[in-house]
Design a protein around this motif. Structure first.
Motif, PDB file in Angstrom:
ATOM      1  N   TYR A 169       0.755  -1.107  -0.135  1.00 32.91           N
ATOM      2  CA  TYR A 169       0.051   0.055   0.041  1.00 32.91           C
ATOM      3  C   TYR A 169       0.985   1.310   0.093  1.00 32.91           C
ATOM      4  O   TYR A 169       0.671   2.134  -0.817  1.00 32.91           O
ATOM      5  N   SER A 170       1.938   1.242   0.749  1.00 32.71           N
ATOM      6  CA  SER A 170       2.669   2.486   1.045  1.00 32.71           C
ATOM      7  C   SER A 170       3.571   2.753  -0.090  1.00 32.71           C
ATOM      8  O   SER A 170       3.448   3.769  -0.856  1.00 32.71           O
ATOM      9  N   VAL A 171       4.153   1.721  -0.821  1.00 34.04           N
ATOM     10  CA  VAL A 171       5.009   1.831  -2.147  1.00 34.04           C
ATOM     11  C   VAL A 171       4.142   2.143  -3.213  1.00 34.04           C
ATOM     12  O   VAL A 171       4.533   3.091  -4.063  1.00 34.04           O
ATOM     13  N   LEU A 172       2.873   1.410  -3.324  1.00 28.39           N
ATOM     14  CA  LEU A 172       2.033   1.839  -4.441  1.00 28.39           C
ATOM     15  C   LEU A 172       1.381   3.109  -4.586  1.00 28.39           C
ATOM     16  O   LEU A 172       1.019   3.572  -5.463  1.00 28.39           O
ATOM     17  N   SER A 173       1.282   3.599  -3.309  1.00 29.08           N
ATOM     18  CA  SER A 173       0.843   4.988  -3.045  1.00 29.08           C
ATOM     19  C   SER A 173       1.572   5.879  -3.933  1.00 29.08           C
ATOM     20  O   SER A 173       1.030   6.899  -4.492  1.00 29.08           O
ATOM     21  N   ARG A 174       2.694   5.703  -4.207  1.00 34.29           N
ATOM     22  CA  ARG A 174       3.788   6.537  -4.994  1.00 34.29           C
ATOM     23  C   ARG A 174       3.489   6.313  -6.327  1.00 34.29           C
ATOM     24  O   ARG A 174       3.555   7.697  -7.094  1.00 34.29           O
ATOM     25  N   ARG A 175       2.976   5.371  -7.067  1.00 31.95           N
ATOM     26  CA  ARG A 175       2.273   5.426  -8.285  1.00 31.95           C
ATOM     27  C   ARG A 175       0.934   6.164  -8.416  1.00 31.95           C
ATOM     28  O   ARG A 175       0.683   6.509  -9.376  1.00 31.95           O
ATOM     29  N   MET A 176       0.473   6.315  -7.310  1.00 35.09           N
ATOM     30  CA  MET A 176      -0.582   7.232  -7.321  1.00 35.09           C
ATOM     31  C   MET A 176      -0.489   8.607  -6.629  1.00 35.09           C
ATOM     32  O   MET A 176      -1.154   9.297  -6.195  1.00 35.09           O
ATOM     33  N   GLY A 177       0.719   9.086  -7.105  1.00 34.56           N
ATOM     34  CA  GLY A 177       1.127  10.293  -6.632  1.00 34.56           C
ATOM     35  C   GLY A 177       0.414  11.491  -6.933  1.00 34.56           C
ATOM     36  O   GLY A 177       0.207  12.543  -6.216  1.00 34.56           O
ATOM     37  N   GLU A 178      -0.147  11.379  -8.148  1.00 32.91           N
ATOM     38  CA  GLU A 178      -1.143  12.599  -8.488  1.00 32.91           C
ATOM     39  C   GLU A 178      -2.548  12.709  -7.752  1.00 32.91           C
ATOM     40  O   GLU A 178      -3.447  13.668  -7.923  1.00 32.91           O
ATOM     41  N   ALA A 179      -2.881  11.574  -6.908  1.00 33.99           N
ATOM     42  CA  ALA A 179      -4.222  11.378  -6.306  1.00 33.99           C
ATOM     43  C   ALA A 179      -3.944  12.196  -5.013  1.00 33.99           C
ATOM     44  O   ALA A 179      -3.033  12.159  -4.045  1.00 33.99           O
ATOM     45  N   PRO A 180      -4.861  13.471  -4.664  1.00 33.26           N
ATOM     46  CA  PRO A 180      -4.579  14.004  -3.656  1.00 33.26           C
ATOM     47  C   PRO A 180      -4.876  13.169  -2.399  1.00 33.26           C
ATOM     48  O   PRO A 180      -5.645  12.641  -2.319  1.00 33.26           O
ATOM     49  N   SER A 181      -4.236  13.877  -1.378  1.00 33.01           N
ATOM     50  CA  SER A 181      -4.208  13.173   0.071  1.00 33.01           C
ATOM     51  C   SER A 181      -5.451  13.470   0.730  1.00 33.01           C
ATOM     52  O   SER A 181      -5.946  12.527   1.755  1.00 33.01           O
TER      53      SER A 181
END
Length: 303
Positions: A169-181
């Protein structure tokens, strides 16, 4: 003011999550006898309310919250809910010390998996720092005793899946870097709903004993199982992912220190040895990241 933090700022924000997770054990002990899934549902509800307040305070916050779409929302919900479900299940069917040790493989996996991301490079210093840090975490959690037996194989498997879930989850969050927090708000609210349903199906409802118990429950939802998810999301997407992954080994150390200061645990020799190993691992990872940053500046074209 810019809404996109710099890499250094995002890394510092990510460190906040590690500090908050250091209080997870202390607040969890204080919130007894609330069962795990009920605790999960309450804390994620509080975490979701934090996100709703954040979105309300930022122009366009609610629009950004739903902007990523159902795929990202499903991914985040499964990450948060799945991790906690696997974690609590593992500790039910295996000794907590050993299961917790296996579950704490996630920082090591984050450092290793991050090398597979575009634009990232895993260096020997990261690997060495991660291994040394894990040795410190292993000593801290197991306290030099115990061992692993086949009797608890299911619990170990669940804990291993737990580590893979959170690191993935943590690493793949980087692949979704354009998704706002802001979307983490929906992750929390959906996880609260799933946890509530699971609690009603599997657990007997119980509530904290006294004011201290209620205070612990509120603090747990505001910090380690609330605000921490937002700060971690920013750190994983915008910060130094390898440094944050290795620094995560400090969480069990800081958690134990918090228990010692609160009088719940006693300081021992293994605590000092763990502190040395975890600190050394974090320093090695930090040096590797700094060296990589300097090299990138030297090799980058001017203009």
């Amino acid at each position: 003011m810019s809404t996109t933090p710099s890499r250094t700022t995002a890394t510092a924000i990510g460190f906040v999550a590690i500090l908050l997770w250091a209080l997870l054990a202390l607040f969890t002990v204080g919130s007894e006898p609330v069962p795990p899934l009920q605790l999960n549902a309450i804390c994620f509800t509080i975490g979701g309310l934090i996100g709703l307040g954040w979105c309300a305070a930022r122009p366009g916050g609610f629009a950004r919250m739903v902007q990523p779409g159902w795929k990202v929302i499903t991914f985040g919900t499964l990450g948060l809910f799945g991790y906690h479900l696997l974690y609590f299940s593992a500790l039910r069917v295996a000794p907590p010390a050993q299961a917790g040790l296996i579950a704490y493989l996630w920082p090591l996996f984050i450092v290793l998996f991050s090398g597979l991301l575009p634009g990232e490079k895993l260096r020997p210093g990261h690997i060495l720092g991660a291994v040394i840090g894990f040795a410190g975490a292993a000593l801290l959690i197991s306290k030099g005793g115990g061992g692993f037996t086949r009797e608890w194989a299911l619990g170990y498997a669940l804990a291993f899946a737990c580590a893979l879930t959170w690191s993935g989850y943590s690493v793949l969050s980087r692949r979704m870097g354009e998704a706002p927090s802001e979307v983490v708000t929906l992750f929390c609210l959906a996880s609260a709903l799933l946890s509530g349903v699971a609690h009603l199906a599997l657990e007997q409802t119980a509530w904290p004993d006294g004011g201290l118990g209620w205070a612990s429950l509120l603090a747990l939802g505001l910090g380690p199982v609330g605000l921490a998810f937002y700060t971690w999301d920013i750190g994983m997407k915008r910060g130094n992912i390898q440094l944050l992954g290795t620094a995560s080994y400090a969480a069990p150390l800081l958690s134990t220190l918090a228990l010692v200061l609160a009088g719940v645990a006693k300081p021992t020799e293994w605590l000092a040895a763990s502190a040395l190993l975890i600190t050394l691992g974090a320093v090695l990872a930090a040096l590797a990241s700094r060296r990589a940053a300097k090299l990138a500046k030297l090799t980058s074209p001017v203009g």
